[in-house]
Structure formats: C-alpha cells, structure tokens
Scaffold this active site. Sequence first.
Site, PDB file in Angstrom:
ATOM      1  N   THR A  44       0.809  -1.218   0.000  1.00  0.00           N
ATOM      2  CA  THR A  44       0.000   0.000   0.000  1.00  0.00           C
ATOM      3  C   THR A  44       0.843   1.269   0.000  1.00  0.00           C
ATOM      4  O   THR A  44       1.804   1.395   0.763  1.00  0.00           O
ATOM      5  CB  THR A  44      -0.931   0.008   1.221  1.00  0.00           C
ATOM      6  OG1 THR A  44      -1.756  -1.170   1.193  1.00  0.00           O
ATOM      7  CG2 THR A  44      -1.808   1.247   1.230  1.00  0.00           C
ATOM      8  N   ASP A  49     -15.217  -4.121  -2.160  1.00  0.00           N
ATOM      9  CA  ASP A  49     -14.547  -4.310  -0.879  1.00  0.00           C
ATOM     10  C   ASP A  49     -15.545  -4.064   0.250  1.00  0.00           C
ATOM     11  O   ASP A  49     -16.093  -5.000   0.820  1.00  0.00           O
ATOM     12  CB  ASP A  49     -13.334  -3.389  -0.757  1.00  0.00           C
ATOM     13  CG  ASP A  49     -12.552  -3.612   0.536  1.00  0.00           C
ATOM     14  OD1 ASP A  49     -12.992  -4.405   1.387  1.00  0.00           O
ATOM     15  OD2 ASP A  49     -11.496  -2.980   0.707  1.00  0.00           O
ATOM     16  N   LYS A 102     -11.948 -10.560   2.856  1.00  0.00           N
ATOM     17  CA  LYS A 102     -11.169 -10.270   4.049  1.00  0.00           C
ATOM     18  C   LYS A 102     -11.719 -11.085   5.206  1.00  0.00           C
ATOM     19  O   LYS A 102     -12.922 -11.036   5.497  1.00  0.00           O
ATOM     20  CB  LYS A 102     -11.223  -8.778   4.394  1.00  0.00           C
ATOM     21  CG  LYS A 102     -10.521  -7.885   3.382  1.00  0.00           C
ATOM     22  CD  LYS A 102     -10.624  -6.413   3.794  1.00  0.00           C
ATOM     23  CE  LYS A 102      -9.871  -5.500   2.834  1.00  0.00           C
ATOM     24  NZ  LYS A 102     -10.068  -4.066   3.165  1.00  0.00           N
ATOM     25  N   GLU A 159     -10.700  -0.524  -6.620  1.00  0.00           N
ATOM     26  CA  GLU A 159     -11.505  -1.065  -5.528  1.00  0.00           C
ATOM     27  C   GLU A 159     -12.542  -0.066  -5.043  1.00  0.00           C
ATOM     28  O   GLU A 159     -12.239   1.119  -4.861  1.00  0.00           O
ATOM     29  CB  GLU A 159     -10.608  -1.437  -4.339  1.00  0.00           C
ATOM     30  CG  GLU A 159      -9.884  -2.756  -4.474  1.00  0.00           C
ATOM     31  CD  GLU A 159      -9.234  -3.135  -3.158  1.00  0.00           C
ATOM     32  OE1 GLU A 159      -9.967  -3.427  -2.184  1.00  0.00           O
ATOM     33  OE2 GLU A 159      -7.990  -3.125  -3.096  1.00  0.00           O
ATOM     34  N   ASP A 191      -7.463   2.255  -4.777  1.00  0.00           N
ATOM     35  CA  ASP A 191      -8.438   1.952  -3.735  1.00  0.00           C
ATOM     36  C   ASP A 191      -8.987   3.251  -3.174  1.00  0.00           C
ATOM     37  O   ASP A 191      -8.289   4.000  -2.489  1.00  0.00           O
ATOM     38  CB  ASP A 191      -7.780   1.127  -2.631  1.00  0.00           C
ATOM     39  CG  ASP A 191      -8.796   0.655  -1.588  1.00  0.00           C
ATOM     40  OD1 ASP A 191     -10.000   0.887  -1.790  1.00  0.00           O
ATOM     41  OD2 ASP A 191      -8.376   0.050  -0.587  1.00  0.00           O
ATOM     42  N   LYS A 206      -0.631  -0.639  -4.339  1.00  0.00           N
ATOM     43  CA  LYS A 206      -2.022  -0.275  -4.111  1.00  0.00           C
ATOM     44  C   LYS A 206      -2.078   1.160  -3.607  1.00  0.00           C
ATOM     45  O   LYS A 206      -1.579   1.464  -2.527  1.00  0.00           O
ATOM     46  CB  LYS A 206      -2.653  -1.216  -3.095  1.00  0.00           C
ATOM     47  CG  LYS A 206      -4.110  -0.946  -2.795  1.00  0.00           C
ATOM     48  CD  LYS A 206      -4.649  -2.062  -1.917  1.00  0.00           C
ATOM     49  CE  LYS A 206      -6.096  -1.857  -1.573  1.00  0.00           C
ATOM     50  NZ  LYS A 206      -6.639  -3.005  -0.830  1.00  0.00           N
ATOM     51  N   LYS A 234      -3.928   4.424  -2.252  1.00  0.00           N
ATOM     52  CA  LYS A 234      -5.115   4.926  -1.584  1.00  0.00           C
ATOM     53  C   LYS A 234      -5.477   6.292  -2.156  1.00  0.00           C
ATOM     54  O   LYS A 234      -4.631   7.191  -2.231  1.00  0.00           O
ATOM     55  CB  LYS A 234      -4.874   5.040  -0.078  1.00  0.00           C
ATOM     56  CG  LYS A 234      -4.678   3.710   0.620  1.00  0.00           C
ATOM     57  CD  LYS A 234      -5.962   2.893   0.645  1.00  0.00           C
ATOM     58  CE  LYS A 234      -5.840   1.657   1.502  1.00  0.00           C
ATOM     59  NZ  LYS A 234      -7.104   0.887   1.574  1.00  0.00           N
ATOM     60  N   ASP A 254      -0.186  -6.989   3.160  1.00  0.00           N
ATOM     61  CA  ASP A 254       1.019  -6.295   3.604  1.00  0.00           C
ATOM     62  C   ASP A 254       0.914  -5.752   5.025  1.00  0.00           C
ATOM     63  O   ASP A 254       1.768  -4.989   5.481  1.00  0.00           O
ATOM     64  CB  ASP A 254       1.356  -5.146   2.644  1.00  0.00           C
ATOM     65  CG  ASP A 254       0.301  -4.033   2.646  1.00  0.00           C
ATOM     66  OD1 ASP A 254      -0.850  -4.319   3.026  1.00  0.00           O
ATOM     67  OD2 ASP A 254       0.627  -2.899   2.276  1.00  0.00           O
ATOM     68  N   ASP A 271      -3.521  -8.915  -1.168  1.00  0.00           N
ATOM     69  CA  ASP A 271      -3.109  -7.637  -0.574  1.00  0.00           C
ATOM     70  C   ASP A 271      -2.940  -7.906   0.913  1.00  0.00           C
ATOM     71  O   ASP A 271      -3.848  -7.683   1.703  1.00  0.00           O
ATOM     72  CB  ASP A 271      -4.179  -6.581  -0.842  1.00  0.00           C
ATOM     73  CG  ASP A 271      -3.889  -5.280  -0.110  1.00  0.00           C
ATOM     74  OD1 ASP A 271      -2.708  -5.016   0.195  1.00  0.00           O
ATOM     75  OD2 ASP A 271      -4.856  -4.538   0.178  1.00  0.00           O
ATOM     76  N   CYS A 301      -6.736  -7.585   3.564  1.00  0.00           N
ATOM     77  CA  CYS A 301      -6.490  -7.576   5.004  1.00  0.00           C
ATOM     78  C   CYS A 301      -6.769  -6.205   5.578  1.00  0.00           C
ATOM     79  O   CYS A 301      -6.896  -5.216   4.861  1.00  0.00           O
ATOM     80  CB  CYS A 301      -5.040  -7.980   5.310  1.00  0.00           C
ATOM     81  SG  CYS A 301      -3.810  -6.735   4.808  1.00  0.00           S
TER      82      CYS A 301
END
Length: 325
Positions: A124, A222, A244, A199, A173, A146, A148, A296, A294, A272
């Site tokens: 991320t 998500d 998740k 996402e 995301d 990824k 944000k 991390d 994903d 996660c």
Amino acid sequence: MTKLSLQKISSPLNRSFSISRGSKLSAETVQVTIERDGKTGRGECVPYARYNETVSSVAAEIEAIAPAIEKGLGREVLQTEMKAGAARCAIDCAMWDLEAKLSGKPVWQLAGLPKPRPLQTAVTIVLDTAEEMARAAKITDGRLLKLKLGGREDMSRVEAVKAARPDAKLILDANEALDGGVFPDIVKRAAALGVVLIEQPFPVGEDQLLLRRPPEVAICADESAHTSKDVQDLARLYDAVNVKLDKTGGLTEAIAMVKEARAAGLGVMIGCMVAGSISMAPAVLLGTLADAVDLDGPLWLSKDVAHGLNYSDGRVSPPQPTLWG
C-alpha cells in the site's frame, strides 16, 4: 479441558496509515487463544469502526461465546452461533490453528487448500500528496502497488506514482470516496496508465452507479463484500470481490466466499486490515486460490510477533508452524 482467553493488543505503526476516512498510528487488535490437551491455537482480528466494531464490543462478543466453546462448541456450529465479523474471525482462526496442532496436519491440508507457496502481495501507498506518494513508491519493494485515493487530485497522484515506478502494476483503492460524475474519466485515464484494478469506488448502497461505466479497468467490491451471501448481487455490478477474513468471520466462511465468487464468474482478491502476522497467516494460505493478494499488514507494524511472516521483494512466504497453522 478447553480454555479460551483473549488479549487486547495495541501495536504502534512505523508510519501513519492514511485513507479517505482518516489516519491511524496504531493497529488495535484482539487475539484469541484456545488451549486443549496441551496444544494452543491462536487467532487474531481487527475490530473495524466502519462496521460498528470496537475493541470492547468485539471482546464482549468473544467473552459471551467462550463458555460454549469451552464446553465443546465446534467450528461448524460457530458459523451459525455468531454473526460474521471480527469476533468470529479470531475464534474461527484459533480453532483452525488448534485443530492443526492436535491433528499434526497443517491447516491447508485440513481445509483442502492447495499447497502454500510464496505469493506476490500488493503493497500500500497511503493517501498523501502526489509528491509524497511518488516518493513512497520509489522506495517500496514489489511490483504491485495499491494506491489509496480520495480527493480531487487523485489522477495527479496516480500519474506521479506511475512516473516514479513505471515497472509497477497499480491498484487504486478509493474506500468509497470517488465522485460518480468524474468516475468514467478516471477509469479511462487509469487504463491509459496501466491500472489493473479499482476497488470500491462508491459508498455501499450506491453500487448501482457501476451499471454504466467504462469497461477498461476491472472493478472490485470491498466494503460492499462481506460474506458468500453477498456474492450473487455483487456479480451484476463488479468484476471481482475482496475477501477479508475480518469481514467474513474467519477462514471457514472466507473459503466458502471464494468458492461462491468463482462460481459466479468473479475474480478474487484476498485482502487484510492493518495487523500482524497472526492475522495474515490464514489469508496467506487462502491466497493460493486468488488472482491477487493484498496482505502487507505486518509491514506497517513497528514490531511484529515472533516467528512472523517473511516478506521479500514484494512477496510473502507461507507461515511456519511456529506462527500458525
């Protein structure tokens, strides 16, 4: 004799984790330990305010069901006795770990999963200025990033990261924060930059906005995706689902959700919350069934648990028995 105990854990992060809903500097988790016949199983969960969960409320749920578990309530019955969510996740995963310890067989065999292997994981890049996100991308291991998002400068952020890391594949995301009016333009520009997935662009309940969208980039649910019961409705609007364990309520339902998603023709990501290796370990095993993972979370902790997962060059290795499973 079976004994269940829980521990509330606050783990400082090595840097701020910022998304469209806010920032945090620690991971607040609840760890469950179940002991029987000299063996111990562990599970961990992340209470998530977005789903009206707190550390206290999750601990209360676990304490309420503990007497039944200590009297012999099993993993299958647990699925109907507790609602999906963080509390059930910690207990379910502890049960899987204990079963592995008692049987001498690893969880992946007990669950009928493929033999675990190292997996490429998304890493991320948190929400920040375009310049700071580009700087972070330059020093981040791995080739799946990824990003944000959540503001009017989003495409500048994406362009800056792509310029800094032309070798990387990008996932965007938004955590429900994108504007439906500009979304078609974002999709087209993202496609030109090599973005492979977006996402949850819109808030839960506004998913129907996806009925009319450019097809160039796959869209993944998500916040709208919790359990296998959601999958059929999501299949009309999304190309993939993010599974998740903290939302499904553990590995048991997560496996069912992956199977349901595949039957519906959806792609699968295993995701996660921000947490350590005990939380990630079951998801790493499930990742062998996914198109992308994903996972991390431990990379954000100042200090992970002993025998934690090994991360190297954007890949995460399977858990050792000393950790979980």
